[in-house]
Design a protein around this motif. Structure first.
Motif, PDB file in Angstrom:
ATOM      1  N   ARG A 208     -31.871  -0.448  -9.162  1.00 61.12           N
ATOM      2  CA  ARG A 208     -31.286  -1.436 -10.099  1.00 61.12           C
ATOM      3  C   ARG A 208     -32.533  -2.601 -10.237  1.00 61.12           C
ATOM      4  O   ARG A 208     -33.569  -2.454  -9.950  1.00 61.12           O
ATOM      5  CB  ARG A 208     -30.263  -2.362  -9.055  1.00 61.12           C
ATOM      6  CG  ARG A 208     -28.989  -1.579  -8.533  1.00 61.12           C
ATOM      7  CD  ARG A 208     -28.091  -2.514  -7.732  1.00 61.12           C
ATOM      8  NE  ARG A 208     -26.986  -1.702  -7.622  1.00 61.12           N
ATOM      9  CZ  ARG A 208     -25.852  -1.951  -6.687  1.00 61.12           C
ATOM     10  NH1 ARG A 208     -26.023  -3.547  -5.971  1.00 61.12           N
ATOM     11  NH2 ARG A 208     -25.020  -1.243  -6.428  1.00 61.12           N
ATOM     12  N   ALA A 209     -32.115  -3.392 -11.279  1.00 59.83           N
ATOM     13  CA  ALA A 209     -33.190  -4.394 -11.591  1.00 59.83           C
ATOM     14  C   ALA A 209     -33.506  -5.371 -10.674  1.00 59.83           C
ATOM     15  O   ALA A 209     -32.585  -5.707  -9.922  1.00 59.83           O
ATOM     16  CB  ALA A 209     -32.867  -5.163 -12.821  1.00 59.83           C
ATOM     17  N   PRO A 210     -34.773  -5.887 -10.439  1.00 62.89           N
ATOM     18  CA  PRO A 210     -35.186  -6.946  -9.479  1.00 62.89           C
ATOM     19  C   PRO A 210     -34.099  -8.236  -9.416  1.00 62.89           C
ATOM     20  O   PRO A 210     -33.640  -8.690  -8.173  1.00 62.89           O
ATOM     21  CB  PRO A 210     -36.599  -7.167  -9.812  1.00 62.89           C
ATOM     22  CG  PRO A 210     -37.045  -5.957 -10.378  1.00 62.89           C
ATOM     23  CD  PRO A 210     -36.022  -5.385 -11.339  1.00 62.89           C
ATOM     24  N   LEU A 211     -33.780  -8.849 -10.629  1.00 59.74           N
ATOM     25  CA  LEU A 211     -32.997 -10.119 -10.551  1.00 59.74           C
ATOM     26  C   LEU A 211     -31.581  -9.810  -9.903  1.00 59.74           C
ATOM     27  O   LEU A 211     -31.272 -10.634  -9.118  1.00 59.74           O
ATOM     28  CB  LEU A 211     -33.054 -10.507 -11.888  1.00 59.74           C
ATOM     29  CG  LEU A 211     -32.061 -11.967 -12.195  1.00 59.74           C
ATOM     30  CD1 LEU A 211     -32.746 -12.835 -11.456  1.00 59.74           C
ATOM     31  CD2 LEU A 211     -32.198 -12.457 -13.629  1.00 59.74           C
ATOM     32  N   LYS A 212     -31.048  -8.734 -10.464  1.00 60.24           N
ATOM     33  CA  LYS A 212     -29.489  -8.557  -9.750  1.00 60.24           C
ATOM     34  C   LYS A 212     -29.696  -8.170  -8.255  1.00 60.24           C
ATOM     35  O   LYS A 212     -28.720  -8.577  -7.737  1.00 60.24           O
ATOM     36  CB  LYS A 212     -29.325  -7.291 -10.437  1.00 60.24           C
ATOM     37  CG  LYS A 212     -27.563  -7.142 -10.254  1.00 60.24           C
ATOM     38  CD  LYS A 212     -27.166  -5.847 -11.066  1.00 60.24           C
ATOM     39  CE  LYS A 212     -25.763  -5.736 -10.956  1.00 60.24           C
ATOM     40  NZ  LYS A 212     -25.036  -4.602 -11.706  1.00 60.24           N
ATOM     41  N   ARG A 213     -30.915  -7.479  -7.755  1.00 56.76           N
ATOM     42  CA  ARG A 213     -31.003  -7.480  -6.382  1.00 56.76           C
ATOM     43  C   ARG A 213     -30.944  -8.905  -5.619  1.00 56.76           C
ATOM     44  O   ARG A 213     -30.536  -8.930  -4.600  1.00 56.76           O
ATOM     45  CB  ARG A 213     -32.178  -6.473  -6.253  1.00 56.76           C
ATOM     46  CG  ARG A 213     -31.748  -4.879  -6.481  1.00 56.76           C
ATOM     47  CD  ARG A 213     -32.793  -4.175  -5.684  1.00 56.76           C
ATOM     48  NE  ARG A 213     -34.067  -4.555  -6.043  1.00 56.76           N
ATOM     49  CZ  ARG A 213     -34.857  -3.980  -6.931  1.00 56.76           C
ATOM     50  NH1 ARG A 213     -34.122  -2.953  -7.547  1.00 56.76           N
ATOM     51  NH2 ARG A 213     -36.086  -4.238  -7.144  1.00 56.76           N
ATOM     52  N   ARG A 214     -31.765  -9.558  -6.278  1.00 55.31           N
ATOM     53  CA  ARG A 214     -31.895 -11.003  -5.417  1.00 55.31           C
ATOM     54  C   ARG A 214     -30.559 -11.842  -5.357  1.00 55.31           C
ATOM     55  O   ARG A 214     -30.338 -12.416  -4.539  1.00 55.31           O
ATOM     56  CB  ARG A 214     -33.113 -11.703  -6.152  1.00 55.31           C
ATOM     57  CG  ARG A 214     -34.657 -11.108  -5.942  1.00 55.31           C
ATOM     58  CD  ARG A 214     -35.429 -12.119  -6.393  1.00 55.31           C
ATOM     59  NE  ARG A 214     -35.480 -12.556  -7.835  1.00 55.31           N
ATOM     60  CZ  ARG A 214     -36.372 -11.874  -8.607  1.00 55.31           C
ATOM     61  NH1 ARG A 214     -36.965 -11.002  -8.460  1.00 55.31           N
ATOM     62  NH2 ARG A 214     -35.984 -12.299 -10.044  1.00 55.31           N
ATOM     63  N   VAL A 215     -29.899 -11.866  -6.444  1.00 52.92           N
ATOM     64  CA  VAL A 215     -28.530 -12.482  -6.692  1.00 52.92           C
ATOM     65  C   VAL A 215     -27.515 -11.849  -5.648  1.00 52.92           C
ATOM     66  O   VAL A 215     -26.967 -12.719  -4.988  1.00 52.92           O
ATOM     67  CB  VAL A 215     -28.059 -12.436  -7.939  1.00 52.92           C
ATOM     68  CG1 VAL A 215     -26.415 -13.195  -8.081  1.00 52.92           C
ATOM     69  CG2 VAL A 215     -28.855 -13.386  -8.861  1.00 52.92           C
ATOM     70  N   THR A 216     -27.749 -10.863  -5.414  1.00 49.82           N
ATOM     71  CA  THR A 216     -26.710  -9.880  -4.456  1.00 49.82           C
ATOM     72  C   THR A 216     -27.272 -10.493  -2.993  1.00 49.82           C
ATOM     73  O   THR A 216     -26.161 -10.744  -2.237  1.00 49.82           O
ATOM     74  CB  THR A 216     -26.894  -8.444  -4.627  1.00 49.82           C
ATOM     75  OG1 THR A 216     -26.265  -8.285  -6.066  1.00 49.82           O
ATOM     76  CG2 THR A 216     -25.728  -7.819  -3.485  1.00 49.82           C
ATOM     77  N   SER A 217     -28.356 -10.538  -2.736  1.00 51.08           N
ATOM     78  CA  SER A 217     -28.746 -10.681  -1.580  1.00 51.08           C
ATOM     79  C   SER A 217     -28.543 -11.962  -1.128  1.00 51.08           C
ATOM     80  O   SER A 217     -28.118 -12.571   0.201  1.00 51.08           O
ATOM     81  CB  SER A 217     -30.311 -10.517  -1.360  1.00 51.08           C
ATOM     82  OG  SER A 217     -30.552  -9.045  -1.526  1.00 51.08           O
ATOM     83  N   PHE A 218     -28.649 -12.992  -2.243  1.00 52.66           N
ATOM     84  CA  PHE A 218     -28.567 -14.643  -1.848  1.00 52.66           C
ATOM     85  C   PHE A 218     -26.944 -14.661  -1.364  1.00 52.66           C
ATOM     86  O   PHE A 218     -26.603 -15.404  -0.669  1.00 52.66           O
ATOM     87  CB  PHE A 218     -28.842 -15.318  -3.067  1.00 52.66           C
ATOM     88  CG  PHE A 218     -28.824 -16.685  -3.018  1.00 52.66           C
ATOM     89  CD1 PHE A 218     -29.353 -17.769  -2.143  1.00 52.66           C
ATOM     90  CD2 PHE A 218     -27.357 -17.424  -3.653  1.00 52.66           C
ATOM     91  CE1 PHE A 218     -29.269 -18.861  -2.033  1.00 52.66           C
ATOM     92  CE2 PHE A 218     -27.207 -18.698  -3.516  1.00 52.66           C
ATOM     93  CZ  PHE A 218     -28.226 -19.443  -2.755  1.00 52.66           C
TER      94      PHE A 218
END
Length: 241
Positions: A12-22
């Motif tokens: 997946r794209a890096p931004l989407k991964r960060r939102v999911t983790s948050f």
């Protein structure tokens, strides 16, 4: 031959991964906070009370109008309730006295001259005297039975009395005997004697089996079994009954 590979999260794209983790970390923190609050470890801060005093100033006319309205409502409710009527007063009626009815018949009984003579109570025999021809009642015998005066059918002889009479003793003996058939007597009882201690009543009682005494009569009927009084008196040269 072509091979199939499952997609990886790292694709997946890096931004989407960060939102999911948050979002995942925030949810975990909220769950932990709710658990701590439920266990009483963490308490929420209380809202500080305000020290300001609030005063509601109303015009006096408004309070007076409200009181008047309240009084009017209470009076209307009280007047709407039914008032019980007092019970009727009944004055006692003055009793009237009714005279007793007059007897329709005469209060006396008309009797002839002969009936009046027969009803004369002054001509009735005295108590104990009995009717005409009845024997005289002279007292009470054993068990309270009437005691009649004896009537000789045959007076006793000197020989009948002399065998029981004490030698050279004058006086009298009195006994009560029960009449039996054939002008005889039985069951004699000593009553009295004179002089005292002379045994004259005992002599009369022992000689009584020889006596001939008529049974007393009442209403024209001979009373066999009735009690009679027998008196034997000894005087120098004489016997009387």
């Amino acid at each position: 031959m072509a091979a199939y590979r499952l997609p990886s999260p790292y694709d997946r794209a890096p931004l989407k991964r960060r939102v999911t983790s948050f979002a995942l970390a925030l949810a975990i923190n909220l769950v932990l906070l709710l658990l701590l609050i439920g266990l009483g470890v963490v308490t929420l801060p209380n809202k500080p009370r305000s020290g300001a005093l609030t005063v509601d100033l109303l015009p006096e006319s408004r309070n007076a109008a409200a009181d008047q309205t309240h009084k009017t409502t209470v009076q209307q409710r009280a007047s709407s309730k039914p008032v019980p009527k007092p019970p009727p007063i009944t004055l006692p009626v003055k009793p009237t006295i009714t005279p007793p009815p007059k007897p329709s018949k005469q209060p006396w009984i008309e009797m002839s001259k002969d009936e009046l003579a027969a009803a004369d109570i002054s001509k009735l025999p005295a108590d104990g005297a009995g009717g005409a021809g009845d024997s005289e009642v002279v007292g009470r015998g054993p068990n309270g039975d009437p005691l009649y005066a004896a009537e000789w059918a045959r007076e006793p002889s000197d020989a009948e009395i002399g065998g029981y009479w004490p030698h050279n003793v004058t006086g009298w003996g009195l006994v009560a005997c029960k009449t039996i058939p054939n002008d005889r007597v039985d069951d004699c009882v000593e009553l009295d004697q004179s002089p005292r201690g002379s045994h004259l009543a005992s002599a009369v009682r022992q000689a009584a089996w020889q006596f001939r005494v008529r049974p007393p009569r009442k209403g024209g009927r001979a009373l066999i079994g009735a009690w009679v009084r027998i008196l034997i008196e000894m005087e120098p040269g004489a016997l009387s009954g």
